[in-house]
Design a protein around this motif. Sequence first.
Motif, PDB file in Angstrom:
ATOM      1  N   HIS A 123       5.551  44.537 -23.599  1.00 52.20           N
ATOM      2  CA  HIS A 123       5.530  45.490 -22.288  1.00 52.20           C
ATOM      3  C   HIS A 123       4.475  44.622 -21.523  1.00 52.20           C
ATOM      4  O   HIS A 123       3.429  44.817 -22.049  1.00 52.20           O
ATOM      5  CB  HIS A 123       5.109  46.790 -22.658  1.00 52.20           C
ATOM      6  N   THR A 124       4.831  43.984 -20.545  1.00 53.91           N
ATOM      7  CA  THR A 124       4.006  42.891 -19.743  1.00 53.91           C
ATOM      8  C   THR A 124       3.808  43.201 -18.369  1.00 53.91           C
ATOM      9  O   THR A 124       4.914  43.081 -17.806  1.00 53.91           O
ATOM     10  CB  THR A 124       4.270  41.573 -19.933  1.00 53.91           C
ATOM     11  N   TRP A 126       2.151  45.349 -14.890  1.00 55.75           N
ATOM     12  CA  TRP A 126       1.331  46.422 -14.063  1.00 55.75           C
ATOM     13  C   TRP A 126       2.339  47.628 -14.116  1.00 55.75           C
ATOM     14  O   TRP A 126       3.471  47.680 -14.038  1.00 55.75           O
ATOM     15  CB  TRP A 126       1.027  46.293 -12.751  1.00 55.75           C
ATOM     16  N   ASN A 127       1.797  48.793 -15.000  1.00 60.29           N
ATOM     17  CA  ASN A 127       2.599  49.992 -14.900  1.00 60.29           C
ATOM     18  C   ASN A 127       1.686  51.335 -14.590  1.00 60.29           C
ATOM     19  O   ASN A 127       0.449  51.011 -14.633  1.00 60.29           O
ATOM     20  CB  ASN A 127       3.258  50.192 -16.376  1.00 60.29           C
ATOM     21  N   THR A 128       2.072  52.308 -14.306  1.00 59.31           N
ATOM     22  CA  THR A 128       1.521  53.298 -13.950  1.00 59.31           C
ATOM     23  C   THR A 128       0.942  54.419 -14.881  1.00 59.31           C
ATOM     24  O   THR A 128       1.640  54.538 -15.854  1.00 59.31           O
ATOM     25  CB  THR A 128       2.221  54.401 -12.846  1.00 59.31           C
ATOM     26  N   TYR A 145      -1.906  52.064 -10.865  1.00 56.29           N
ATOM     27  CA  TYR A 145      -1.235  50.970 -11.736  1.00 56.29           C
ATOM     28  C   TYR A 145      -2.448  50.296 -12.563  1.00 56.29           C
ATOM     29  O   TYR A 145      -3.598  50.021 -12.056  1.00 56.29           O
ATOM     30  CB  TYR A 145      -0.480  49.928 -10.609  1.00 56.29           C
ATOM     31  N   TYR A 147      -3.039  47.345 -15.917  1.00 55.33           N
ATOM     32  CA  TYR A 147      -2.345  45.829 -16.598  1.00 55.33           C
ATOM     33  C   TYR A 147      -2.012  46.054 -18.054  1.00 55.33           C
ATOM     34  O   TYR A 147      -3.196  46.432 -18.887  1.00 55.33           O
ATOM     35  CB  TYR A 147      -3.045  44.677 -16.138  1.00 55.33           C
ATOM     36  N   VAL A 149      -0.062  44.137 -21.775  1.00 56.41           N
ATOM     37  CA  VAL A 149       0.380  43.313 -22.592  1.00 56.41           C
ATOM     38  C   VAL A 149       0.380  43.859 -23.730  1.00 56.41           C
ATOM     39  O   VAL A 149      -0.723  43.859 -24.577  1.00 56.41           O
ATOM     40  CB  VAL A 149      -0.370  42.037 -22.628  1.00 56.41           C
ATOM     41  N   GLY A 165       4.948  55.352 -19.189  1.00 54.25           N
ATOM     42  CA  GLY A 165       6.380  55.239 -19.721  1.00 54.25           C
ATOM     43  C   GLY A 165       6.904  54.124 -19.797  1.00 54.25           C
ATOM     44  O   GLY A 165       6.969  53.318 -18.874  1.00 54.25           O
ATOM     45  N   TYR A 166       7.268  53.487 -20.565  1.00 58.74           N
ATOM     46  CA  TYR A 166       7.841  52.310 -20.978  1.00 58.74           C
ATOM     47  C   TYR A 166       8.708  52.309 -22.265  1.00 58.74           C
ATOM     48  O   TYR A 166       8.543  52.662 -23.320  1.00 58.74           O
ATOM     49  CB  TYR A 166       7.042  51.007 -21.035  1.00 58.74           C
ATOM     50  N   LYS A 188      -8.698  43.768 -16.598  1.00 58.05           N
ATOM     51  CA  LYS A 188      -7.909  42.975 -15.896  1.00 58.05           C
ATOM     52  C   LYS A 188      -7.104  43.829 -14.785  1.00 58.05           C
ATOM     53  O   LYS A 188      -5.987  43.412 -14.372  1.00 58.05           O
ATOM     54  CB  LYS A 188      -7.159  42.224 -16.731  1.00 58.05           C
ATOM     55  N   GLY A 190      -7.917  45.276 -11.944  1.00 56.72           N
ATOM     56  CA  GLY A 190      -8.385  45.368 -10.477  1.00 56.72           C
ATOM     57  C   GLY A 190      -9.531  46.545 -10.272  1.00 56.72           C
ATOM     58  O   GLY A 190     -10.044  46.604 -11.213  1.00 56.72           O
TER      59      GLY A 190
END
Lengths: 203, 253
Positions: A123-124, A126-128, A145, A147, A149, A165-166, A188, A190
């Motif tokens: 899972h690479t 930006w996700n919420t 968001y 980051y 990995v 969620g992924y 990483k 932001g």
Amino acid sequence: MKVVVVKYNAGNVQSVLFALQRLGITASLSDNTEEILKADKIIFPGVGEASSAMKELSRTGLTAVLRQIKQPFLGICLGLQLMCRHSEEGDTNCLNIFEEDVKRFNPHEVKTPARSIPYKVPHTGWNTINTLHGNLFKGISENSYVYYVHSYYAETGQQTCATTGYINSFSAALMKDNYYAVQFHPEKSGETGNQIIKNFLDL
Amino acid sequence: MLSKRIIPCMDIRDGKIVKGINFEQIREVGDPVEMGQYYAAQGADELVYLDITATHEKRKILLPLVKEIARNINIPFTVGGGISGMEDVNGLLHSGADKITINSAAVSKPQMITELARNFGSQCIVVAMDIKQTDKNGCWFVYTNGGRTKTELKAQEWARQAEELGAGEILLTSMNHDGTKNGFALEITREISNMLNIPVIASGGAGTMQHFAEVFTQGCADAALAASVFHYGEIKIPELKNHLQKQHIPVRM
């Protein structure tokens, strides 16, 4: 404030040190028990593989030390996974600070007509983060968001204080007493990431 | 929801960005740190720096530069160009690069991908592939040496092999599309992206905001990389992300 970043054979510690520097903190990198126990805040970062990381922690005698910390303690990425009970990666017994287990993403778990192509692992990107609670997320809005990995994740449970969620919903962050951990990389991520690190330093 | 990534790419020569951005405050020949900060503030999701320094002697300035970038930028960045072995990668990652990208060296020594993945983790190994379709409807072949040398490797085969060897991501550049500003290579990007379990970054051909939308929807890319449209301000990242969001493409706002 004295911040110690736990030194073991995990990669990418430099980015964590730089992120702290941007917030005006010069942290020290150490595997020395005394120094770790004397710190005001402890950060446990990590990119790497679970079983070799646990071996390294046992070798340096840190396994027991990390479990008896009373100060605010923040695990990042592999750090979070090592703080859980058990990881599927290398069938590893971890520090058992959190009761959750670490599993590998199964890209074939979800198959719907709308999604015939398996999800990608790692899972690479930006996700919420959602269902945020606790001091770590003060001032952070739902659906911010961050980051990621990673190929392994901590399941959601009692100690989950943020989810993402992924493939399935997993623990984006865990919290128990003075122990905090995030699966994403705040160093990483932001401005959102900066704020989360700042919140930790303010604990 | 996992967002699609927008990645500006910067070429560094002798420690400076080759194509500067045509904006005020920023010099024509850009400073890599300054440009990176600018793009991060604009909402870039990641940055790629390619070192095109010709001489070994001048390459020595790369590591301190990578350290400066890492010190000042709070989003992930990848460094590539002329990497030939473990030592190079070790230096870059220890200086604070999040990922490294290898191209020709991976083709000539495929086992290097495995070695690097084993030592540093797949997540930081990006295999870059320059590919070209020599005749219309024909096969796509892998080129090395900055696009100068044709190999007999088919794009699909090499992509699959790179994944099996331990690559964490593929950076796919279509030489037919690169520099044309006529859009990305949608079909081959889709084919390779759907075939692999690792993310694919599409590169080459970005000219309009709609080209990015197409490469995410029709091309099934996980990320899109471009250089000149960003450097010359033809496309601004905040506007691009608005454009994508209106089409329900998940982007980090």
